[in-house]
Design a protein around this motif. Structure first.
Motif, PDB file in Angstrom:
ATOM      1  N   ARG A   1       2.050 -37.929   6.264  1.00  0.00           N
ATOM      2  CA  ARG A   1       1.718 -38.662   5.023  1.00  0.00           C
ATOM      3  C   ARG A   1       1.380 -37.687   3.897  1.00  0.00           C
ATOM      4  O   ARG A   1       1.848 -37.842   2.770  1.00  0.00           O
ATOM      5  N   LEU A   2       0.544 -36.671   4.199  1.00  0.00           N
ATOM      6  CA  LEU A   2       0.157 -35.720   3.147  1.00  0.00           C
ATOM      7  C   LEU A   2       1.346 -34.908   2.652  1.00  0.00           C
ATOM      8  O   LEU A   2       1.487 -34.660   1.451  1.00  0.00           O
ATOM      9  N   MET A   3       2.217 -34.495   3.557  1.00  0.00           N
ATOM     10  CA  MET A   3       3.387 -33.710   3.166  1.00  0.00           C
ATOM     11  C   MET A   3       4.360 -34.573   2.361  1.00  0.00           C
ATOM     12  O   MET A   3       4.904 -34.122   1.347  1.00  0.00           O
ATOM     13  N   PHE A   4       4.591 -35.819   2.785  1.00  0.00           N
ATOM     14  CA  PHE A   4       5.510 -36.714   2.086  1.00  0.00           C
ATOM     15  C   PHE A   4       5.035 -36.970   0.660  1.00  0.00           C
ATOM     16  O   PHE A   4       5.835 -37.034  -0.268  1.00  0.00           O
ATOM     17  N   SER A   5       3.724 -37.098   0.495  1.00  0.00           N
ATOM     18  CA  SER A   5       3.176 -37.378  -0.839  1.00  0.00           C
ATOM     19  C   SER A   5       3.011 -36.102  -1.665  1.00  0.00           C
ATOM     20  O   SER A   5       2.631 -36.172  -2.832  1.00  0.00           O
ATOM     21  N   GLY A   6       3.270 -34.953  -1.058  1.00  0.00           N
ATOM     22  CA  GLY A   6       3.158 -33.682  -1.782  1.00  0.00           C
ATOM     23  C   GLY A   6       1.726 -33.204  -1.970  1.00  0.00           C
ATOM     24  O   GLY A   6       1.469 -32.302  -2.762  1.00  0.00           O
ATOM     25  N   GLN A   7       0.787 -33.793  -1.258  1.00  0.00           N
ATOM     26  CA  GLN A   7      -0.614 -33.450  -1.435  1.00  0.00           C
ATOM     27  C   GLN A   7      -1.011 -32.150  -0.755  1.00  0.00           C
ATOM     28  O   GLN A   7      -1.862 -31.432  -1.246  1.00  0.00           O
ATOM     29  N   SER A   8      -0.437 -31.875   0.400  1.00  0.00           N
ATOM     30  CA  SER A   8      -0.865 -30.704   1.162  1.00  0.00           C
ATOM     31  C   SER A   8       0.161 -30.400   2.252  1.00  0.00           C
ATOM     32  O   SER A   8       1.028 -31.217   2.539  1.00  0.00           O
ATOM     33  N   VAL A   9       0.034 -29.224   2.829  1.00  0.00           N
ATOM     34  CA  VAL A   9       0.855 -28.844   3.976  1.00  0.00           C
ATOM     35  C   VAL A   9      -0.073 -28.441   5.114  1.00  0.00           C
ATOM     36  O   VAL A   9      -1.178 -27.951   4.876  1.00  0.00           O
ATOM     37  N   PRO A  10       0.359 -28.635   6.355  1.00  0.00           N
ATOM     38  CA  PRO A  10      -0.501 -28.296   7.499  1.00  0.00           C
ATOM     39  C   PRO A  10      -0.684 -26.789   7.629  1.00  0.00           C
ATOM     40  O   PRO A  10       0.072 -26.006   7.046  1.00  0.00           O
ATOM     41  N   PRO A  11      -1.680 -26.384   8.420  1.00  0.00           N
ATOM     42  CA  PRO A  11      -1.857 -24.947   8.676  1.00  0.00           C
ATOM     43  C   PRO A  11      -0.580 -24.351   9.270  1.00  0.00           C
ATOM     44  O   PRO A  11       0.172 -25.032   9.975  1.00  0.00           O
ATOM     45  N   GLN A  12      -0.350 -23.089   8.963  1.00  0.00           N
ATOM     46  CA  GLN A  12       0.825 -22.410   9.498  1.00  0.00           C
ATOM     47  C   GLN A  12       0.685 -22.249  11.000  1.00  0.00           C
ATOM     48  O   GLN A  12      -0.344 -21.783  11.495  1.00  0.00           O
ATOM     49  N   ALA A  13       1.723 -22.637  11.730  1.00  0.00           N
ATOM     50  CA  ALA A  13       1.710 -22.521  13.193  1.00  0.00           C
ATOM     51  C   ALA A  13       2.177 -21.135  13.612  1.00  0.00           C
ATOM     52  O   ALA A  13       3.169 -20.628  13.097  1.00  0.00           O
ATOM     53  N   LEU A  14       1.446 -20.549  14.528  1.00  0.00           N
ATOM     54  CA  LEU A  14       1.822 -19.272  15.125  1.00  0.00           C
ATOM     55  C   LEU A  14       2.328 -19.530  16.541  1.00  0.00           C
ATOM     56  O   LEU A  14       1.995 -20.554  17.143  1.00  0.00           O
ATOM     57  N   ALA A  15       3.097 -18.627  17.087  1.00  0.00           N
ATOM     58  CA  ALA A  15       3.782 -18.847  18.368  1.00  0.00           C
ATOM     59  C   ALA A  15       2.842 -19.131  19.529  1.00  0.00           C
ATOM     60  O   ALA A  15       3.108 -19.990  20.357  1.00  0.00           O
ATOM     61  N   ASP A  16       1.722 -18.409  19.615  1.00  0.00           N
ATOM     62  CA  ASP A  16       0.812 -18.551  20.757  1.00  0.00           C
ATOM     63  C   ASP A  16      -0.531 -17.916  20.402  1.00  0.00           C
ATOM     64  O   ASP A  16      -0.722 -17.435  19.276  1.00  0.00           O
ATOM     65  N   GLU A  17      -1.441 -17.922  21.363  1.00  0.00           N
ATOM     66  CA  GLU A  17      -2.781 -17.382  21.094  1.00  0.00           C
ATOM     67  C   GLU A  17      -2.763 -15.877  20.852  1.00  0.00           C
ATOM     68  O   GLU A  17      -3.577 -15.368  20.087  1.00  0.00           O
ATOM     69  N   ALA A  18      -1.831 -15.156  21.468  1.00  0.00           N
ATOM     70  CA  ALA A  18      -1.731 -13.714  21.218  1.00  0.00           C
ATOM     71  C   ALA A  18      -1.352 -13.463  19.752  1.00  0.00           C
ATOM     72  O   ALA A  18      -1.922 -12.565  19.100  1.00  0.00           O
ATOM     73  N   ALA A  19      -0.420 -14.257  19.228  1.00  0.00           N
ATOM     74  CA  ALA A  19      -0.047 -14.138  17.820  1.00  0.00           C
ATOM     75  C   ALA A  19      -1.230 -14.521  16.920  1.00  0.00           C
ATOM     76  O   ALA A  19      -1.441 -13.905  15.865  1.00  0.00           O
ATOM     77  N   MET A  20      -2.000 -15.519  17.348  1.00  0.00           N
ATOM     78  CA  MET A  20      -3.192 -15.929  16.593  1.00  0.00           C
ATOM     79  C   MET A  20      -4.186 -14.782  16.513  1.00  0.00           C
ATOM     80  O   MET A  20      -4.708 -14.472  15.435  1.00  0.00           O
ATOM     81  N   VAL A  21      -4.450 -14.136  17.639  1.00  0.00           N
ATOM     82  CA  VAL A  21      -5.382 -13.004  17.665  1.00  0.00           C
ATOM     83  C   VAL A  21      -4.900 -11.907  16.714  1.00  0.00           C
ATOM     84  O   VAL A  21      -5.668 -11.380  15.909  1.00  0.00           O
ATOM     85  N   GLY A  22      -3.617 -11.587  16.778  1.00  0.00           N
ATOM     86  CA  GLY A  22      -3.068 -10.560  15.902  1.00  0.00           C
ATOM     87  C   GLY A  22      -3.222 -10.905  14.437  1.00  0.00           C
ATOM     88  O   GLY A  22      -3.610 -10.057  13.623  1.00  0.00           O
ATOM     89  N   MET A  23      -2.921 -12.144  14.067  1.00  0.00           N
ATOM     90  CA  MET A  23      -3.027 -12.576  12.676  1.00  0.00           C
ATOM     91  C   MET A  23      -4.476 -12.542  12.200  1.00  0.00           C
ATOM     92  O   MET A  23      -4.764 -12.074  11.095  1.00  0.00           O
ATOM     93  N   LEU A  24      -5.383 -13.006  13.029  1.00  0.00           N
ATOM     94  CA  LEU A  24      -6.801 -13.008  12.647  1.00  0.00           C
ATOM     95  C   LEU A  24      -7.337 -11.589  12.492  1.00  0.00           C
ATOM     96  O   LEU A  24      -8.155 -11.321  11.610  1.00  0.00           O
ATOM     97  N   ARG A  25      -6.873 -10.682  13.322  1.00  0.00           N
ATOM     98  CA  ARG A  25      -7.339  -9.285  13.244  1.00  0.00           C
ATOM     99  C   ARG A  25      -6.800  -8.581  12.004  1.00  0.00           C
ATOM    100  O   ARG A  25      -7.413  -7.637  11.521  1.00  0.00           O
ATOM    101  N   ARG A  26      -5.666  -9.026  11.471  1.00  0.00           N
ATOM    102  CA  ARG A  26      -5.065  -8.386  10.294  1.00  0.00           C
ATOM    103  C   ARG A  26      -5.523  -8.981   8.967  1.00  0.00           C
ATOM    104  O   ARG A  26      -5.320  -8.369   7.916  1.00  0.00           O
ATOM    105  N   ASN A  27      -6.095 -10.189   8.977  1.00  0.00           N
ATOM    106  CA  ASN A  27      -6.392 -10.909   7.738  1.00  0.00           C
ATOM    107  C   ASN A  27      -7.851 -11.332   7.657  1.00  0.00           C
ATOM    108  O   ASN A  27      -8.238 -12.311   8.288  1.00  0.00           O
TER     109      ASN A  27
END
Length: 148
Positions: free
Chosen positions: A94-120
């Motif tokens: 609903r939010l995307m269709f109405s142009g209000q917002s987009v969901p959080p960016q999905a990362l492949a897995d928890e290892a990718a999540m750890v890497g992204m969090l450690r870099r940002n």
């Protein structure tokens, strides 16, 4: 105790263990240098559901999620929001269709999540285990919702 009786009792215990699902905690995690020391559950809901894009101090929050098919995602959103994954997906549609917002960016897995969090330093994500990697810190622990 006869072997057959012992095996029968062990089998019953094993079936009980399978029948009772394990409960888990979820950890909302940031970079260790992030000034945000903790989040309330409401703040986490607002961030992960697109109602807010900033931490309490006004710093922009870069929100990350795991893919729709990740087995822990449904339990995370149920514990965080009380909504089923279908309800969460419908909410975002609903939010995307109405142009209000987009969901959080999905990362492949928890290892990718750890890497992204450690870099940002401005990143926010979640893990199904307590982070032990240097450079990460939990700001909220969410107890998994009990199954009906």
């Amino acid at each position: 105790m006869p072997l057959r009786s012992l095996l029968s009792k062990l089998g019953a215990v094993a079936l009980l263990a399978v029948a009772l699902p394990a409960r888990a905690d979820f950890y909302v995690v940031v970079h260790a240098s992030n000034p945000q020391r903790s989040l309330t559950q409401k703040e986490a809901v607002d961030l992960f559901m697109g109602r807010s894009r900033a931490f309490a101090n006004g710093d922009f929050a870069l929100i990350f999620d795991l893919p729709r098919d990740n087995p822990n995602r449904a339990a995370f959103y149920k514990a965080l929001t009380g909504m089923s994954v279908a309800q969460v997906n419908s909410y975002w549609s609903r939010l995307m269709f109405s142009g209000q917002s987009v969901p959080p960016q999905a990362l492949a897995d928890e290892a990718a999540m750890v890497g992204m969090l450690r870099r940002n330093p401005g990143a926010l994500g979640w893990l199904s285990r307590e982070p032990t990697e240097p450079g990460l810190r939990s700001v909220l622990v969410i107890k998994e919702a009990a199954s009906p």
